[in-house]
Design an enzyme around this catalytic site. Structure first.
Site: not given
Ligand code: 9D3
Length: 254
Positions: A98, A125, A163, A178
């Protein structure tokens, strides 16, 4: 499916605690064809194999306290090393996170040119920051919302980049892509019946005038982009030709 008639365009490794989830892209549609034809090779590496305690742990409690568990760097590093051997070459290592840069068409296109790539999908986490520091070249997010782990984001990334592999799409679909990568939303689409719940198909689409249809579709794409995604296109950024098209089809309100 048939055997590859050339070496793979992309050798892809995935490090994930849930490798079975990747069957969602491995067997269906455009991505399934890319894997089953050998255009793209997929190696799945489960870090659970590297767990050494009797519980098969791959995570531990966060230093400093707090909720949840953190994936351990040494376990991920060993799984990554195995994925490197399977993929070969000198792959770029991408971790889904994230906190990463947001995926877009340009990133998908540039990763499709890598030749070898390893994608790490986290759970819990998060991943120990020292694994990121030592082993990860790029962190990628799929947008500003929370999902439960890195697997679905990893599959979105992999689908979007497959793709762009030469030969992954038919000619028709390539042309569609495209126009998309021009930065416009798509025009509306219609098929039979000609009238549905009192709504008729726009007459131009039944006219058989191909250049008129092309112009109408572009005008519709421009109008929808201006209305729905003003971040992609500003009215002042329109060429004279596009402005004329919008005007011709009554889509330039004054
Ligand atoms: C709700 C927990 N969050 C902290 C308060 C941290 C958190 C940890 C692990 C939030 C999401 C995740 C799991 N998500 C991903 O590994 C992830 C993700 C996402 O949640 N949103 C957008 N892109 C991605 S890429 C990997």
């Amino acid at each position: 499916m048939s055997t590859p008639d050339c070496s793979p365009q992309l050798r892809l490794g995935v490090v994930s605690l849930f490798p079975e989830m990747f069957s969602a892209i491995a067997h269906w549609g455009v991505t399934g064809r890319a894997f089953e034809s050998g255009l793209c090779q997929l190696h799945l590496q489960n870090p659970r194999e590297e767990a050494s305690d009797r519980h098969g742990s791959v995570d531990d409690r966060p230093y400093g306290g707090g909720p949840g568990m953190v994936m351990q760097a040494p376990i991920l590093a060993t799984a990554l090393a195995k994925a490197r051997v399977a993929v070969g070459g000198n792959p770029k290592v991408v971790a889904m996170s994230p906190q990463g840069v947001q995926l877009d068409v340009n990133l998908a296109q540039s990763l499709a040119r890598e030749g070898q790539l390893i994608v790490v999908a986290g759970r819990y986490e998060g991943i120990d920051e020292r694994f990121m520091a030592r082993h990860v070249d790029l962190e990628v997010s799929v947008g500003d919302y929370v999902v439960s782990g890195g697997e679905l984001p990893a599959m979105i990334l992999i689908d979007a980049l497959i793709r762009w592999l030469p030969g992954a799409l038919g000619h028709e679909a390539s042309a569609t892509q495209d126009s998309f990568s021009e930065g416009l939303l798509d025009c509306p689409h219609y098929t039979r019946p000609e009238v549905y719940e009192g709504l008729a198909v726009p007459p131009v689409l039944l006219s058989g005038h191909h250049s008129e249809i092309t112009g109408w579709r572009r005008a519709q794409a421009l109008r929808r982009t201006l209305d729905r995604r003003p971040d992609l296109l500003k009215i002042d950024g329109l060429s004279d030709a596009d402005r004329a098209l919008l005007n011709k089809w009554g889509l330039l309100p004054q």
